[in-house]
Write a protein that holds these residues in place. Sequence first.
Motif, PDB file in Angstrom:
ATOM      1  N   UNK A  39      40.948  42.948  49.313  1.00 34.66           N
ATOM      2  CA  UNK A  39      40.095  42.278  50.296  1.00 34.66           C
ATOM      3  C   UNK A  39      39.270  41.175  49.637  1.00 34.66           C
ATOM      4  N   UNK A  40      38.737  41.448  48.449  1.00 32.17           N
ATOM      5  CA  UNK A  40      37.949  40.441  47.743  1.00 32.17           C
ATOM      6  C   UNK A  40      38.817  39.270  47.318  1.00 32.17           C
ATOM      7  N   UNK A  41      40.004  39.571  46.786  1.00 35.42           N
ATOM      8  CA  UNK A  41      40.899  38.504  46.342  1.00 35.42           C
ATOM      9  C   UNK A  41      41.339  37.638  47.515  1.00 35.42           C
ATOM     10  N   UNK A  42      41.657  38.268  48.628  1.00 41.82           N
ATOM     11  CA  UNK A  42      42.091  37.533  49.814  1.00 41.82           C
ATOM     12  C   UNK A  42      41.000  36.579  50.285  1.00 41.82           C
ATOM     13  N   UNK A  43      39.759  36.988  50.120  1.00 37.61           N
ATOM     14  CA  UNK A  43      38.622  36.181  50.577  1.00 37.61           C
ATOM     15  C   UNK A  43      38.204  35.131  49.560  1.00 37.61           C
ATOM     16  N   UNK A  44      38.408  35.397  48.258  1.00 41.69           N
ATOM     17  CA  UNK A  44      37.771  34.586  47.222  1.00 41.69           C
ATOM     18  C   UNK A  44      38.723  33.755  46.368  1.00 41.69           C
ATOM     19  N   UNK A  45      39.991  34.144  46.270  1.00 44.06           N
ATOM     20  CA  UNK A  45      40.940  33.340  45.494  1.00 44.06           C
ATOM     21  C   UNK A  45      41.568  32.316  46.426  1.00 44.06           C
ATOM     22  N   UNK A  46      41.461  31.023  46.130  1.00 44.76           N
ATOM     23  CA  UNK A  46      42.100  30.017  46.995  1.00 44.76           C
ATOM     24  C   UNK A  46      43.598  30.285  47.122  1.00 44.76           C
ATOM     25  N   UNK A  47      44.128  30.104  48.324  1.00 41.63           N
ATOM     26  CA  UNK A  47      45.544  30.375  48.543  1.00 41.63           C
ATOM     27  C   UNK A  47      46.438  29.477  47.696  1.00 41.63           C
TER      28      UNK A  47
END
Length: 557
Positions: A39-47
């Motif tokens: 959830x954090x990666x999905x929100x915080x790492x640019x696609x």
Amino acid sequence: MLHATGPLLTVDVGERAATATTIDETLETYVGGRALATALAHDRIPFDADPFGSENRAYLTTGPLQQSGMSFTGRLNMTGLSPLTDGLVSTNAGGYLSRNLVATGISGLEIVGESDDLLIVHVTDEGVEFEPVPELEGATVPETSDYVATHHDLGPEHCIAIGPAGENLVRFASVMTFDSRAFGRGGLGAVLGSKNVKCVTFDGDVEPGLEVEIPDPPESAVHREAATSDDLMRRQGTTGGTEFINDNFSLPTRYFAEYEFEAVASIGGDAVEDKKYKKGACSACAYACKLPTRDDESGLETEGPEFETVYSFGSLQGVGDIVDVMKGNELCDVLGMDTISAGVTVAAYLASEDAFGDAELAHEITEKIAYREGIGDLLAEGVDRAHEDLGVENYTVKGMEFAAHDGRVIHGQGLSYAVANRGADHMYSSMLSLEYRGELDPEGTLGKADTLVERENHAAFRDSGIVCAFGSDYVTAERLETLFDADYDDLLEVGAKTVTLERHFNNERGFDGADDDLPYDLPDLETAIREYYDARGWTDDGTVPAAALESAVPADD
């Protein structure tokens, strides 16, 4: 629902800054571990992030059960954008680090940015310190541990570290803890290497369990049953089934050209047990299924090999001496590489050179990969990127090399490899266990989608709790309900959200149904994949529609 507690600690190694953020609502929704990190990666790492760029982030997360003393809970999760698959990847490792991370008072660590200097990051319950360590450039994992012990009086159970492979951005470099336990798959060691982070230490005095009450029973019952079990795995680890799998299913041999290995007895469970010289365990676990092994003649000591390494450095390379397999295992631990991807890649090279069975050459090439020397520079890219130059078949899915369990024979596992967000990794669903035990017909792919979805969701929740996969006979669905104070279906829903977020992240990076494929034919595979999409509520091209995404992301996010 029971969940991990504590803030997220974000460490920007470029700015040499650390910030603690309260994430209580996220923890309530995602529990901890893999779900939290996803959830954090999905929100915080640019696609559109570069896996080796400063904008990529690496997450080390714990679950609520790491605040207990229950067996099968000595593990942690790591998540990030994989340089091997170019998608989101999660991997977990055992050892003794989990309680030391909990003792710092955080629920997760987020590493971002890129340092100009090689660093050790020291995390305590009082703050974060950054230590430049140019003298550790090129150091092996044990050499790094020795430095930390000498200069900071902390043992390897307090550390995650990378070896030369991570520094040299080998795409399947692992992050190591306790020297021999690996966050193995997907190349997160190279992510830390790209950030110039050699090691992170954890030390604190926050007492585990202050904010999380673990129901007992079943906590003590699980511990007691683990201690008194007579399972073969306690003696031989995962190698106990090697000959059974070889004789009744398939043990991929000589880079997938053959299905069984004539020298299996010399590298299987009995051969490994013969080299085992003491018990080994993970933190708080009475099951003690680890494999400290030693060869008295050569003096070689290592931990393992487990079944996947027996395959990757044994049968797949045509190597029939357990000591040679142990040597490959030890090289990967010391240099910091995933034994599966490394062994499969070396096997591909041996195939290109018609050199199967040449263990000395295999070990030489393994070292060259870690240092990107000569042919090792090409092989450090992995089979997907190197196979054309080698003139061999591309035995990967989404860029990840195959685990041992042969989807050409156990077709539900083959279907799992095809659709798994992580690629050809056996732990993503473990359909294999149902097919080996005869609970699911290994023939055919049709009608298996619903079972596959349930297995994926269960595995995702298990990795969020966090519970060791080897504890499934002890930490049952009924006991999970009691431990987490929730219906089993609600636990599976946490897993479903995790898988959906992984898939959506990968969709945003360009992955779709065309990537859900295998390098070999299986009966009715395309139809089975569509059955899987339908069971997930995804589109016919393997992408996550808006409605499915909304169900995975809380409304207040």
